[in-house]
Write an enzyme that holds these catalytic residues in place. Structure first.
Site, short mmCIF file in Angstrom:
data_model
loop_
_atom_site.label_atom_id
_atom_site.label_comp_id
_atom_site.label_asym_id
_atom_site.label_seq_id
_atom_site.Cartn_x
_atom_site.Cartn_y
_atom_site.Cartn_z
N LYS A 125 -1.06 4.56 -2.19
CA LYS A 125 -1.26 3.97 -0.84
C LYS A 125 -0.99 2.30 -0.73
CE LYS A 125 -4.03 6.48 2.00
NZ LYS A 125 -5.28 7.00 2.52
N ARG A 126 -1.33 1.65 -1.80
CA ARG A 126 -1.40 0.04 -2.01
C ARG A 126 0.47 -0.16 -1.90
NH1 ARG A 126 -3.01 -1.43 -6.92
NH2 ARG A 126 -3.96 0.51 -7.08
#
Ligand code: GLU
Length: 499
Positions: free
Chosen positions: A254-255
């Site tokens: 997700k980062r």
């Protein structure tokens, strides 16, 4: 091969990870390409990760990309229930069978003891592994502890020595040293099975012929195979798909950007493009993934789901990690946007145009006819539907915001911008309303510039900026046609007023 059955077995996390979509797609394609059935099974034994409404959301997004299952929750089928927490009794019976065969054992170690054991192993730089304290408890000891209602888990009794050979359809034989394997938990103290037990039991009972799953599950394969042997079952074929990596070669997380298929839908990626892109993350009609680059023709990578259902051959799945290249996804999305019938594209763009429509009080610029022309002019360069808002804002805005300097072409002076725009107005005013087309506008301006041997850029650049307020936009004649005569003249006069 007869009775091909595959399964997609996600945990209900509340969203569909792009990596899981790839698994779902390959599961689906393998079944379709071999005239088999694709099954959806919900692996919800990890209650901590459970999210309300997750199953419905999952089915909805799979449906959106066009992947449908033959059996599963809400779909029916003869092998249900398809949600693991509704199958606890089945697992319990299989655990009893393993205990009776001495292939599994009770472990009464407390969490405190296990924590302490792990801390010591860490201190000694040993891999964290259960020390098998309960492996050889006597029947009497076990019964006494059970009578005292001591909490327990059930562990798999792994071989202590030897080599375990497993087979992956893409990689061939893989060997594991028994010494590396742990007596891992099959049934937790709350009576719920772990993935290892539940997936094997379900794959068997649901008569799965091909297990398609991510490469990260290869370390589980020896445990799975030993369980099949313990039950005296023939294992299915295992196909481990390559990982989906970020550009740096790491795990897609997700980062680094969006990982949920839902996010791509919201942004305006088309399901056709997502499917086409996903299949190329590990499969190519040319064999190994790297080989498809050799073809040099990007269009040879375009496949619809229907085509894939026929063309797919699981033996052509690659084994090296596939990079999630967003530029490639954008390229493929742009391709499908260009292929869309205009009316359909307009409908798809509408949610992204709502904000723009509020920027004008001119009713003419809110009609379907006008919107269609605006979308048509952007169809060629549009890559993501959501970009349509930004790209076409100037078509709707009553007031364009730009600085005077933008009107300057190269070394021009503002003075000449003004007189050039005045000349353009003069030429445009002569074109009758019913003849207001890009061709006649071009004809009128170009004929004049040519006859007088004037520099085209010194007229067309300021004109285009006056109409769009932008450094980059479609050409001035096309924009002028869409805007209409009076709006064009109004905008050019506004530009003159700015000087
Ligand atoms: N429940 C597992 C997951 O979510 C499934 C792995 C498998 O396909 O066996 O990754």
């Amino acid at each position: 091969m007869k009775n091909v059955r595959t399964r997609f077995a996600p945990s209900p996390t509340g969203y569909l990870h792009v990596g899981s979509l790839k698994t779902a797609l390959f599961v689906y394609l393998l079944a379709k390409s071999m005239d088999g059935k694709a099954i959806l099974r919900i692996e919800d034994t990890d209650q901590k990760r459970k999210v309300e409404g997750a199953v419905e959301k999952l089915i909805e997004i799979l449906d959106w990309v066009g992947i449908s299952f033959d059996e599963g929750p809400g779909l029916g089928g003869d092998y249900g229930p398809y949600i693991q927490t509704q199958r606890l009794e089945i697992y319990k019976n299989h655990i009893d069978e393993l205990l009776a065969k001495k292939k599994a054992y009770y472990c009464f170690c407390t969490p405190e003891r296990l924590d302490k054991m792990r801390a010591e192993q860490q201190k000694m730089k040993l891999p964290p592994r259960y020390d098998r304290k309960c492996r050889d408890l006597s029947q009497a000891e076990i019964e006494k502890k059970l009578k005292n209602q001591e909490k327990y888990v059930i562990r798999q009794k792994m071989p202590l020595t030897g080599i375990i050979k497993v087979y992956d359809e893409l990689r061939g034989e893989i060997k594991f040293n028994a010494k590396e394997l742990e007596d891992h938990v099959l049934l937790k103290s709350n009576g719920v099975p772990t993935y290892h037990l539940a997936s094997v039991v379900d794959d068997r009972l649901m008569e799965i012929s091909h297990v398609v799953r991510g490469e990260e599950w290869i370390p589980s394969l020896p445990k799975n195979i030993l369980l099949y042997q313990a039950f005296n079952w023939t294992p299915p074929k295992f196909i481990h798909m390559p990982l989906t990596l970020n550009k740096g070669g790491g795990k897609l997380s997700k980062r680094q950007g969006d990982v949920a298929v839902e996010d791509y839908k919201t942004k305006g990626y088309l399901p056709e493009a997502i499917i086409n892109f996903s299949v190329l993350l590990g499969w190519s009609p040319y064999g190994k993934i790297s080989d498809d680059k050799k073809s040099g023709d990007k269009f040879s990578e375009i496949f619809s789901l229907k085509e894939l259902e026929k063309a797919f051959n699981y033996k052509k799945i690659g084994t090296s990690g596939a990079v999630f290249d967003i530029e490639k996804l954008d390229y493929i999305n742009g391709y499908y946007i260009r292929k869309k019938p205009l009316d359909e594209l307009v409908d798809l763009c509408m949610p992204f145009l709502k904000k723009n429509l509020k920027k004008t009080t001119d009713k003419k610029r809110q009609t379907g006819k006008y919107i269609k022309k605006v979308v048509a002019i952007e169809q060629e360069r549009l890559k993501i539907l959501s970009e349509i808002g930004e790209l076409t804002e100037f078509f709707f805005s009553d007031k364009l915001e730009y600085s005077q300097d933008l009107l300057l072409w190269k070394k021009m002076e503002l003075k000449s911008v003004k007189s050039n725009l005045e000349k353009i107005i003069e030429l445009l005013e002569k074109i009758p309303e019913q003849n207001w087309t890009n061709d006649s506008i071009e004809d009128s301006i170009y004929t004049y510039l040519k006859a007088k041997e004037l520099k085209v850029g010194e007229y067309l650049w300021p004109m285009r900026v006056a109409l769009t307020g932008r450094k980059a936009s479609p050409g001035p004649y096309d924009v002028a046609e869409i805007l209409g005569k009076s709006e064009c003249l109004r905008r050019i006069k506004n530009a003159i007023d700015l000087i």
